[in-house]
Design an enzyme around this catalytic site. Structure first.
Site, PDB file in Angstrom:
ATOM      1  N   GLU A  63       0.747  -1.341   0.025  1.00 50.08           N
ATOM      2  CA  GLU A  63       0.080   0.000   0.150  1.00 50.08           C
ATOM      3  C   GLU A  63       0.909   1.283   0.211  1.00 50.08           C
ATOM      4  O   GLU A  63       1.738   1.380   0.660  1.00 50.08           O
ATOM      5  CB  GLU A  63      -0.983   0.045   1.224  1.00 50.08           C
ATOM      6  CG  GLU A  63      -1.709   1.313   1.332  1.00 50.08           C
ATOM      7  CD  GLU A  63      -2.450   1.258   2.445  1.00 50.08           C
ATOM      8  OE1 GLU A  63      -3.533   2.026   2.969  1.00 50.08           O
ATOM      9  OE2 GLU A  63      -2.170   0.438   3.704  1.00 50.08           O
ATOM     10  N   LYS A 123      -9.635   2.875  -3.276  1.00 52.34           N
ATOM     11  CA  LYS A 123     -10.117   2.449  -2.150  1.00 52.34           C
ATOM     12  C   LYS A 123     -11.511   2.768  -1.698  1.00 52.34           C
ATOM     13  O   LYS A 123     -11.583   4.089  -1.769  1.00 52.34           O
ATOM     14  CB  LYS A 123      -8.975   2.476  -0.861  1.00 52.34           C
ATOM     15  CG  LYS A 123      -9.495   1.884   0.492  1.00 52.34           C
ATOM     16  CD  LYS A 123      -8.373   2.326   1.561  1.00 52.34           C
ATOM     17  CE  LYS A 123      -8.631   1.596   2.776  1.00 52.34           C
ATOM     18  NZ  LYS A 123      -7.619   1.678   4.079  1.00 52.34           N
ATOM     19  N   CYS A 164      -5.456  -2.230   2.671  1.00 55.89           N
ATOM     20  CA  CYS A 164      -5.185  -2.253   4.328  1.00 55.89           C
ATOM     21  C   CYS A 164      -6.505  -2.855   4.786  1.00 55.89           C
ATOM     22  O   CYS A 164      -6.896  -3.995   4.470  1.00 55.89           O
ATOM     23  CB  CYS A 164      -5.428  -0.831   4.381  1.00 55.89           C
ATOM     24  SG  CYS A 164      -4.881  -0.501   6.288  1.00 55.89           S
TER      25      CYS A 164
END
Length: 538
Positions: A297, A359, A412
């Protein structure tokens, strides 16, 4: 045996007769001790002590028939909140580590965050105990009632206000691969139900009923645990890991969070990724076979699209036939200034961007601040990402890798949500979880995060490819077997073939509906029993 049972029946008196602050303190301590069942400790047998003791505290506090419903709810909520506060404080204290990365700005917030989050999450255990408290009694069904109520509370915690299913009680089974196989049938929240139903059942031994009536439910709980072990053992022994014709390289650079965004270090960090991408093959890697390289990430320490030379350097490191999946911050213009996204790019060997995912599920207070205008006035701002915060992606969608292998990108903590992975359609060849747990150092946090990603594979039968900046990176098959893993803060590579996904699981097909329906039925059944009981008394 009979004498031993009778002696053990005296043990609960310390909990049954506790009142006032001693009772509250015991609730807090029992919750804190229960967190030892979570990764990295995995001491789930401790729940055979803590959960029955909590039941005895409820037995002593909820005076069935002598107090009104409101008092029952209030008492149950207080005891449940205290138990949950101890549990989440003990299991989530490591979140405070993030405030020390930029200590000069955020250290003063650390005590508030360490206390505030467990206090908020404990509201749900309070609600669960309050729901059980309304219908509590000396019946043998009270353990199932508590299991159902706490399961519904766990589900609510993972759903409302964007949800936070971290350290749901079902994760007590996560360190045992054999027991965790039951997640393929019932999912995380089904494991929560089983955790409460199985581990709390020994509380029945202290009841005043005849011995045979006390032993029967305990024997049933034991049979359930044995069945879980038998199912898990058979499931693992009856299968071997098979592989797709796709090679993957996972890069774990172990870059310190304090160094990550230093302007003077950005080229050095970027070059580290390039060098690791070009490093000689290891493990079971096949020479000359196209491979997917995965960086963690936000691994690129600058805005990729504003550095044209970066794609050229990536292309040179990749080689013609390989591809890269990389976490990076993305920016686009907005009406009131630039908009930032936490994204995954897929980049081909010729340096072209072939896919993009932004995301969708952002971390509150980490990637965006709820009620920002209000909280900014007291000095609370983001701990990660740009100062203005990230924008949520518009839609969750799969990306494709070499040879058209479809994968579901999970950035994440998106990997902690069972609903995201179970509902992915079409069913992907693998989950790609990229993360940066460097914020949390050598604490239980990264271990808990890895265990949750692993459980997503067990629930769905879909393998997980995980790249973490400082660890824990790994390759996990559809049964949750860890085929390759890099230890936390180790700099290294994983070269491996992609495991094949296995047949669709029962949980993937029906998701949380069965366990929620069963839990609701148990609560309704308990309410009817209570109503009938008081109708007869009156």
């Amino acid at each position: 045996m009979h004498l031993l049972i009778e002696k053990l029946s005296l043990l609960p008196n310390a909990f049954l007769l506790a009142w006032g602050w001693p009772r509250r303190g015991l609730c807090l301590l029992l919750g804190a001790a229960s967190a030892l069942a979570l990764p990295p400790f995995g001491l789930f047998p401790i729940l055979f002590l803590t959960l029955p003791a909590f039941v005895w505290l409820l037995d002593g506090a909820l005076e069935t028939g002598k107090s009104g419903a409101f008092k029952q709810v209030r008492t149950g909520f207080v005891l449940g909140w205290l138990f949950g506060f101890g549990y989440y404080l003990s299991g989530l204290w490591w979140i405070g580590s993030a405030f020390l990365v930029e200590a000069e700005r955020f250290a003063w917030l650390m005590p508030f965050a360490i206390v505030a989050m467990p206090a908020g999450l404990a509201l749900f255990t309070g609600l669960g105990a309050a729901l059980a408290g309304v219908f509590w009694g000396d019946t043998r069904w009270r353990i199932l009632l508590l299991a159902a109520a706490m399961t519904l509370a766990d589900w609510l915690k993972g759903t409302v206000l964007t949800g936070f299913p971290w350290n749901a009680f079902g994760y007590a089974f996560s360190e045992s691969l054999v027991l965790a196989q039951t997640a393929s049938l019932v999912g995380l929240y089904g494991l929560s139900f089983l955790a409460w139903g199985v581990f709390a059942m020994p509380a029945m031994l202290a009841d005043s009923r005849p011995l045979s009536q006390r032993l029967l439910p305990v024997a049933a709980a034991t049979a359930v645990l044995i069945s879980m072990a038998g199912y898990g053992g058979y499931r693992l022994m009856a299968s071997v890991t098979e592989y797709e014709d796709l090679d993957i390289r996972i890069v774990q650079p172990a870059v310190s969070q304090k160094d990550k965004w230093q302007p003077e270090l950005r080229d050095q960090i970027f070059q580290t990724y390039l060098d690791m991408t070009e490093a000689p093959l290891g493990g079971g890697a096949r020479v000359g076979v196209p491979r997917l390289v995965v960086w963690p990430e936000s691994s690129i320490p600058f805005l990729l699209t504003r550095e044209p030379g970066a794609l050229r350097r990536i292309s040179a490191a990749l080689g013609t036939h390989n591809e890269l999946a990389v976490g990076a911050v993305r920016v686009e213009p907005g009406e009131n200034g630039p908009l930032y996204f936490n994204s995954i790019y897929t980049i081909t060997g010729d340096g072209a961007v072939s896919g993009l995912y932004d995301k969708v599920r952002l971390v509150p207070f980490g990637e965006y601040v709820p009620f920002k205008q209000v909280l900014d006035q007291v000095g609370i701002s983001n701990l990660a990402g740009p100062g203005v915060g990230f924008q949520a992606g518009f839609q969750r969608r799969p990306l494709t890798a070499l040879k058209d292998f479809s994968f579901l990108p999970l950035i994440c903590y998106e990997a902690i949500f069972p609903a995201i992975t179970a509902s992915a359609s079409p069913r992907p060849a693998f989950f790609l979880n990229v993360t940066n747990d460097a914020w949390f150092g050598h604490t239980p946090g990264p271990y808990q995060h890895f265990a949750q990603a692993r459980l997503r594979s067990i629930e769905t039968g879909v393998p997980t490819v995980r790249a973490a900046n400082t660890g824990i990176s790994g390759m996990i098959d559809g049964h949750g077997r860890i085929l390759s893993k890099l230890a936390i803060f180790d700099k290294g590579l994983i070269d491996a073939k992609l495991p094949k996904r296995i047949d669709e699981t029962f949980y993937r097909r029906f998701q949380d509906a069965p366990v929620l329906i069963i839990s609701i039925i148990i609560v309704i059944f308990s309410s009817i029993r209570r109503y009938n009981r008081f109708s007869r008394l009156n």
